[in-house]
Design an enzyme around this catalytic site. Structure first.
Site, PDB file in Angstrom:
ATOM      1  N   SER A 197      34.449  50.338  52.526  1.00  0.00           N
ATOM      2  CA  SER A 197      35.155  49.082  52.313  1.00  0.00           C
ATOM      3  C   SER A 197      36.611  49.302  51.920  1.00  0.00           C
ATOM      4  CB  SER A 197      34.404  48.251  51.269  1.00  0.00           C
ATOM      5  OG  SER A 197      34.930  46.956  51.169  1.00  0.00           O
ATOM      6  N   ASP A 339      40.332  43.797  54.566  1.00  0.00           N
ATOM      7  CA  ASP A 339      40.079  45.069  53.884  1.00  0.00           C
ATOM      8  C   ASP A 339      39.597  46.090  54.903  1.00  0.00           C
ATOM      9  OD1 ASP A 339      37.535  44.000  54.331  1.00  0.00           O
ATOM     10  OD2 ASP A 339      36.705  44.893  52.516  1.00  0.00           O
ATOM     11  N   ASP A 341      36.789  47.420  55.933  1.00  0.00           N
ATOM     12  CA  ASP A 341      35.691  47.162  56.874  1.00  0.00           C
ATOM     13  C   ASP A 341      35.673  45.708  57.347  1.00  0.00           C
ATOM     14  OD1 ASP A 341      34.839  46.063  54.467  1.00  0.00           O
ATOM     15  OD2 ASP A 341      32.730  46.595  54.775  1.00  0.00           O
ATOM     16  N   ASP A 343      35.144  42.804  56.061  1.00  0.00           N
ATOM     17  CA  ASP A 343      34.175  41.789  55.663  1.00  0.00           C
ATOM     18  C   ASP A 343      34.793  40.770  54.714  1.00  0.00           C
ATOM     19  OD1 ASP A 343      34.368  43.317  53.363  1.00  0.00           O
ATOM     20  OD2 ASP A 343      32.206  43.542  53.072  1.00  0.00           O
TER      21      ASP A 343
END
Length: 549
Positions: A197, A339, A341, A343
């Site tokens: 992340s 961010d 990743d 999400d």
């Protein structure tokens, strides 16, 4: 350096993990080895013999080595609910969750358990659990972000899956929610994400999605914990293993892009918008610009040249001020940051002010309520959200439901209450009608649709949300002891709460993914929240810290 792409075509996209061999080379292909092969004879025998017996990995000698002797299996597979088919036990009764945090496994790449042997065991355990549930060879899809360690971690997981008789298809670089979508839409038993992340490039992690789109699977996590606990930890290594790369299936990326542009953004015209994008040199880089340009937007992009080592480096949601400067320099009407990743996402309005997840929830809740599409009339968020959001929604008859930190806790509460909207201050927003996974790209599209259809600027849409002043301090800690066992801290907390006198709140928690204690304090105007929070942070540092807060 900022770049502006024109006329990008989703049909022409090819998405691969970046090469760590040369920063000048942005991508490399995966080669041609494919782990999607037929189950081994032993795995086939397990499938046959397990039909009328208690189905356990002991039917397969390779699977049996995955589990320690004290792992207990419950009865016949057809007599056990899908989510409760196995119950691991340890004689000492210690907490099993040594490796899983609030968002899967996360740590330094090359350190246990993010090492080839342990990763192979994780893959084999995953396969075993789903074999027990489905009574057939399970199918998985795997994808991840742009870290240099993501390809070899994915390959090691796939090797364990293949050795245990499962099959795996690789999506390459793809946002975390893209894997959740593929798992549901293409009929995979589970999705695997290789990502850490918003963490720095040297970290990585693993998380899993069920076919429903949910992350929570306590049985699976417990099985993996037991399997890893039986392995002797190997010393950390900085060298990437010489693992054969996976072959990626490009249709996965196209499927996710089509879902975003043709279903989520159906009939959405963004031709009035000039947008500044910050892709964090992460998983959004191959997708966000293509998606928004396909809908007619003009885009200026930064953080879209991943090298494997620059993910989240001075870019993305954790460095949102860079986007504010970039948006002003490019004369953008709106800035959107993702961010690593993808999400989550945060926004910058036309005046360069940051718009966080609390403000997004506020604006989207009011819009849905005005269209009679917020039923029940509630929003789910975490204890970290500002008290101002709770007050603003209450004034409009909308209930705010708070949960512990983490999108899994938010989703669990949403499913329990039937809520359609939930999320976190960090920008992780869940629109339950569209996806049970928080998706930064979906959030961006929904916000843009709301602004376009109502002919509003983002600043106008969030007007009416009056925040309580809030501060957050992260304190590095060497261990995570219960706060109530620290006498010095307890005395400081009592003193601070006495000074707040009911006009604010203090929240202490440990990060689920890093060795940090988080001190959050918010209060009405006139209270020096910075000084009070610093007192608490100093007390934690004295007892647990490995440095100054």
């Amino acid at each position: 350096m900022a770049t502006t792409c024109r006329g990008a075509s989703a049909a022409a996209v090819r998405i691969t993990w970046p090469s760590s061999e040369s920063p000048a080379t942005s991508c490399k292909t995966f080669g041609r080895r494919d782990f999607r092969r037929a189950p081994s004879p032993a795995a086939k025998m397990a499938m046959v013999t397990g039909m009328d017996k208690a189905m356990t990995p002991r039917h397969n000698s390779r699977l049996a080595r995955t589990f320690p002797p004290n792992y207990k299996f419950l009865g016949k597979a057809d007599a056990i609910p899908a989510r409760n088919r196995m119950a691991p036990t340890r004689p000492d009764g210690k907490d099993m969750r040594r490796f899983f945090g609030t968002d899967g496994i996360r740590g330094r790449a090359g350190a246990f358990p993010l090492q080839p042997e342990a990763l192979s065991v994780i893959g084999a355990t995953l396969t075993s659990v789903f074999f027990l549930r489905a009574r057939r060879a399970p199918r998985f899809v795997i994808g991840g972000d742009t870290r240099e360690s993501s390809p070899w971690i994915a390959a090691a997981l796939a090797q364990g899956i293949a050795q245990a008789g499962g099959t795996v298809s690789c999506a390459g670089v793809i946002p975390t929610p893209g894997v959740a979508y593929l798992t549901r839409a293409e009929g995979f038993d589970a999705g695997i994400v290789v990502s850490a992340s918003h963490n720095p490039y040297h970290d990585n992690g693993i998380k899993f999605f069920l076919a429903s789109g949910e992350k929570r699977d306590d049985d699976l996590e417990t099985a993996i914990e037991v399997a890893l606990d039986a392995l002797p930890p190997a010393p950390p290594t900085a060298d990437a293993p010489d693992a054969p790369p996976l072959w990626e299936d490009p249709t996965h990326a196209l499927s996710y892009l089509e879902f975003l542009t043709q279903r989520i953004a159906a009939d959405l015209d963004l031709s009035r918008w000039r947008l500044a994008l910050d892709c964090a040199n992460g998983a959004a880089a191959p997708y966000a610009n293509i998606m928004l340009q396909a809908l007619g937007a003009q885009t200026c992009v930064t953080g879209a040249t991943p090298t494997g080592r620059n993910i989240n480096d001075q870019r993305g949601t954790t460095h949102i001020r860079h986007l504010a400067e970039f948006a002003r320099a490019t004369d953008a009407q709106l800035g959107i940051a993702f961010d690593g990743d993808a999400d989550r996402c945060l926004f910058v309005d036309e005046q360069g002010e940051v718009v966080d997840g609390d403000a997004i929830l506020y604006a989207m809740a009011l819009d849905a309520d005005a269209r009679s599409e917020l039923s029940p009339r509630c929003v789910v968020t975490t204890v970290m959200s500002n008290m101002g959001l709770e007050v603003a929604l209450r004034e409009r008859g909308i209930e705010l439901i708070r949960t512990p930190v983490g999108d899994r806790a938010v989703l669990a509460a949403m499913l329990e209450r039937g809520a359609l909207l939930g999320g976190e201050q960090s920008g992780h927003i869940i629109f339950a009608r569209q996806s049970l996974a928080g998706d930064g790209l979906i959030t961006a599209l929904n916000v843009l649709r709301m602004l376009t259809e109502r002919n509003l600027s983002l600043r106008e849409a969030v007007r009416g949300l009056a925040r309580f002043p809030q501060t957050l301090i992260n304190v590095p800690v060497r261990e995570k002891r219960p706060f109530e066992t620290l006498p010095g801290l307890a005395a400081t907390v009592r003193d601070v709460e006495a000074q707040l006198a009911g006009r604010g709140r203090l929240l202490l928690r440990y990060s689920g993914t890093e060795n940090l204690a988080r001190v959050m304090l918010e209060a009405a105007n006139g209270i020096d929240i910075g000084a009070l929070a610093a007192q608490v942070a100093a007390a934690i540092a004295r007892d647990l810290g490995n440095g100054r807060p």
